[in-house]
Design an enzyme around this catalytic site. Structure first.
Site: not given
Ligand code: NDP
Length: 792
Positions: A192, A244-247, A249, A300, A397
């Site tokens: 995805k 993606g985000s720690t939250e 994760g 990241c 971050e």
């Molecule tokens: P997210 O962690 O929300 O998104 C990463 C991926 O996870 C996207 O494909 C997202 O879908 C998907 N996702 C979101 N919620 C869920 C869930 N509950 N279960 C499974 N998958 C999910 O990052 P954000 O795009 O919201 O960015 C927010 C913050 O996260 C940024 O400001 C940054 O601080 C951090 N971030 C860190 C990254 C890294 O590489 N470490 C990369 C991106 C963000 P969708 O985008 O379609 O909502």
């Protein structure tokens, strides 16, 4: 503008990359995309669509399908159907497909680069020169792993169906990091992309068709976080990989606890960029540009905390401000633009809010004198000085082009500041003294260190972090390891604790003098805080002895003792080996005594008890042997550098031991953990703890430094929970019933510690393939990649 004007102003002229190719590609598809499932394009079952827009212009690029439950089910079913044949194709067969994908990425590199820039807002210079070439490199490199799979991963098999969720900051690059190793190992995938940036993943799906990939091997389902959550919760996915985000994760860790799904998480960071006073300051300035203004700081591993040695701080910051004046923010398709658009308005708002908070909390803000474009999602490069380490902008971050700076006086202070974060992803350090750099690098709590360089990536070099930056590596052998599992794990029986018989009134005839074993903390025997003890009974229920009933306070004391024993992690491997050999020697000297104790507790026959002691001695020898042999590697990435992949201890490991094989199980887990330089807090077999408490004297006489091994007896699950929740514990190993495995995985989300459990299955402690060597050592270490560039 005339040539004369150009000479007069020496300014940049416009250097636009044409968007025509990408626009034509979108138009040919009616700017509307379905889902790629089972090798075909399908409409979403519930007919939802959302827009993908260009953040530089706010213009709509395409309508994208929103996948819901029936679509995710269909994609998983397609991947499941395709998986056996894909695995059976064999490594060389899969290698051909990966090679074809690498070639196709190269053939379509211009289209991919422009499309990525349109969708994400990142400068074309980066998509063209970094993202897309690295994507191709990933497929080439993993074509190689596929080719070598049968020999290099002998005894391993693919997980099966893998769910992969990627973010928007490196859309196609993250896709390649996920898909290439998964396919090389024989898994099939459902990927995805992020809602903001689906387009290159959809173009990649077309490349899969063009490459003749069997239907169902790669499935692309688009959608938002809800689609991702459906994948996380899906019962027929064997492994999840998330960036993606720690939250999010944390949400995923909690949701998958106890499901048996393998999991790797690549999460956020707040990485230090350290400048020592003997650094080449001008090079380091260019390093800062690449560290925090690459991809608008939406990285990241961005070097977002600038730590400068005090004596050069003023000079460095003056040079930095001068350099920031020359940076160019604007149209991402312009080839001479340094900083493109922020991915979406919501991210821009988040950056603005955090910057405002930084000012409110007293930090000094500096931005260049020029104005950013008025239209579109842009933010100027930003520098904060006078930042307190506890300030929000120093801890959170920001994920934008915002740098916070602090100063340090000594290397020790630099290391302390660098490690003052719950994250542990990357670090960049600048010094012309290589001995200083190589001394500091291993002290940094993170997975990647760049010396005199920053943001370098290569498929051969593992990338990933620990603590709140997640767990697992992507790239290299260790990245491949995340996509395989040992074949023997398939057929294991369920784990069952050994029930405790009702205690009979009579003490055991051969039990000797009744005694109460204390806990073992910091090299001393300690009374339990509870002031109570627990009876240990024989197989027939006769009381043999009592052991201390440890509680939360005892675990905290044990962790503190382990923390103080930090020098063990820096001790030479030779020294650790000596200590382990000595332990084996001393256990051997008391062979008969330990065998007698095992017989009394478990009711085992003499031969079986003796066999367990012998096997435990052998495990100690094996751990000693491995101490100086579980080496890292030196990678040669296609740059002028070497990358040192070092196996490092995790730190403090909590170990909850099985109830069966009370001596062998304990030794099989504790010995390799300490051989690799970890300190341990162990909870011995709840049913048969005396084999562990009898070891106190062996430990005392074998030169094991105080605090390296701490033993807390008591109720396994209650104590394991405390260890799982403890923020100073870096990893938790648990062997017990399925509910216990789920409990520790859930409880570990606080600092996102790594967990290793038996998934509720029974391991055979006498089988070395299941409980000795690499299978344990891999969990006792993590790879740190240290990049060392060379050249005049
Ligand atoms: P997210 O962690 O929300 O998104 C990463 C991926 O996870 C996207 O494909 C997202 O879908 C998907 N996702 C979101 N919620 C869920 C869930 N509950 N279960 C499974 N998958 C999910 O990052 P954000 O795009 O919201 O960015 C927010 C913050 O996260 C940024 O400001 C940054 O601080 C951090 N971030 C860190 C990254 C890294 O590489 N470490 C990369 C991106 C963000 P969708 O985008 O379609 O909502």
């Amino acid at each position: 503008m005339t040539v004369a004007d150009v000479f007069e102003t020496l300014d940049y002229g416009p250097a636009p990359e044409s968007a025509a190719l990408a626009q034509a590609w979108l138009a040919e598809r009616g700017a509307k995309f379905g889902l790629f499932i089972g090798g075909a394009w399908v409409e979403p079952a519930e007919s939802g669509w959302f827009d993908s827009t260009n953040p530089a212009t706010s213009q709509k690029l395409a309508a994208i399908a929103q996948a819901t439950a029936p679509d995710v089910d269909a994609a998983v079913a397609a991947a499941r159907r395709a998986q056996p044949a894909w695995a059976k194709l064999g490594g060389p067969g899969r290698a051909r497909h990966l090679y074809a994908l690498a070639r196709l990425v190269q053939k379509h590199s211009r289209l991919l680069a422009v499309l990525e820039t349109l969708d994400n807002g990142k400068p074309i210079r980066e998509t063209r020169d970094i993202d897309i070439p690295l994507v191709a490199r990933h497929f080439y490199h993993h074509a190689g792993w596929a080719q070598l799979f049968e020999t290099q991963f002998a005894g391993q098999e693919p997980h099966g169906v893998v769910g992969q969720i990627v973010p928007w900051n490196f859309p196609l690059l993250m896709l390649s990091w996920k898909i290439a190793p998964a396919l090389a190992a024989g898994n099939t995938v459902i990927l995805k992309p992020a809602e903001f940036t689906s387009l290159t993943a959809l173009l990649f799906a077309e490349l899969c068709q063009e490459a003749g990939l069997p239907p169902g091997v790669v499935n692309i389902v688009t959608g938002d976080g809800a689609t991702g959550a459906l994948m996380v919760d899906h019962g027929d996915i064997d492994k999840l990989a998330f960036t993606g985000s720690t939250e999010v994760g944390r949400i995923i860790r909690r949701a998958t606890a106890g499901s048996g799904k393998a999991l790797t998480l690549e999460l956020g960071g707040k990485s230090p960029f350290m400048v020592f006073d003997d650094a080449d300051l001008d090079s380091a300035i260019e390093g800062v540009v690449d560290a925090i203004w690459f991809n608008q700081g939406q990285v990241c591993c961005a070097g977002s905390r600038l730590l400068i040695q005090e004596s050069v701080a003023e000079t460095f910051l003056d040079k930095l401000r001068a350099r920031m004046e020359t940076l160019r923010v604007g149209d991402p398709l312009d080839k001479s633009v340094d900083i493109g658009a922020i991915v979406a308005p919501i991210q821009l708002q988040r950056i603005e809010q955090l910057v405002a908070q930084g000012v409110e909390e007293g930090a000094e803000l500096w931005q260049p004198s020029w104005a950013k474009p008025a239209e579109g999602c842009f933010y100027p490069p930003t520098l904060f000085t006078n930042v307190q380490p506890a300030a929000t902008i120093a801890r959170e971050e920001i994920f934008g082009p915002v740098l916070v700076s602090m100063t340090f006086r000594t290397p020790d202070e630099a290391v302390a500041l660098a490690n003052n974060t719950p994250y542990g992803l990357a670090a960049s350090l600048w010094s012309e003294t290589l001995s200083l750099a190589l001394d500091v690098a291993p002290k940094l709590k993170c997975g990647v260190v760049w010396i005199n360089s920053t943001n370098l990536f290569d498929a051969a070099c593992g990338f990933g972090g620990y603590r709140e930056s997640g767990f697992g590596r992507e790239g290299g052998r260790e990245g491949m390891a995340a996509y395989v599992r040992p074949k023997w794990r398939r057929k294991l029986p369920a784990y069952a604790d050994i029930p405790k018989p009702a205690e009979s009134a009579k003490p055991a005839p051969s039990g000797g003098i009744d005694r109460t074993a204390k806990l073992y903390i910091g090299g001393k025997q300690a009374r339990p805080d509870s002031g109570t003890s627990r009876p240990v009974v024989s197989a027939k229920g006769a009381r043999l002895a009592q052991v201390g009933d440890g509680n939360r306070k005892d675990i905290r004391n044990a962790v503190e003792a382990a923390r103080k024993a930090e020098s063990w992690s820096r001790a030479t491997a030779h020294l650790r080996a000596q200590v382990l050999y000595y332990l084996a020697e001393n256990l051997d000297a008391r062979h008969a005594e330990f065998a007698t104790r095992l017989r009394a507790m478990t009711g085992a026959r003499a031969a079986a008890a003796s066999k367990e002691v012998e096997a435990a001695i052998d495990r100690l020898f094996s751990a000693a042997a491995w101490a100086d042999k579980f080496d890292g590697a030196v990678h040669s990435a296609p740059m002028r550098n070497v990358t040192l992949a070092m196996n490092e201890p995790l730190g403090i490991i909590g170990i909850a031991c099985p109830s069966e094989a009370p001596l062998l199980g304990f030794v099989s887990l504790v010995a390799p953990a300490i051989a690799m330089g970890n300190r341990v807090v162990a909870i011995p077999s709840e049913r048969y703890p005396l084999s562990a408490t009898d070891l106190y004297q062996v430990l005392d006489t074998s030169d094991v430094p105080a605090g390296v091994v701490n033993i807390v007896t008591g109720e396994r699950d209650a104590l394991a929970r405390v260890l799982a929740e403890h923020d100073q514990v870096d990893a938790l190993w648990y062997v017990g019933p399925a509910e216990g495995c789920a409990m520790v995985e859930r409880a570990s989300v606080g600092n996102m510690k790594q967990t290793w459990t038996n998934d509720g299955k029974a391991w055979d402690w006498f089988d070395p393939t299941q409980s000795e060597g690499a299978v344990v050592l891999g969990h006792a270490t993590q790879v740190k990649n240290i990049w060392v560039p060379y050249g005049e």
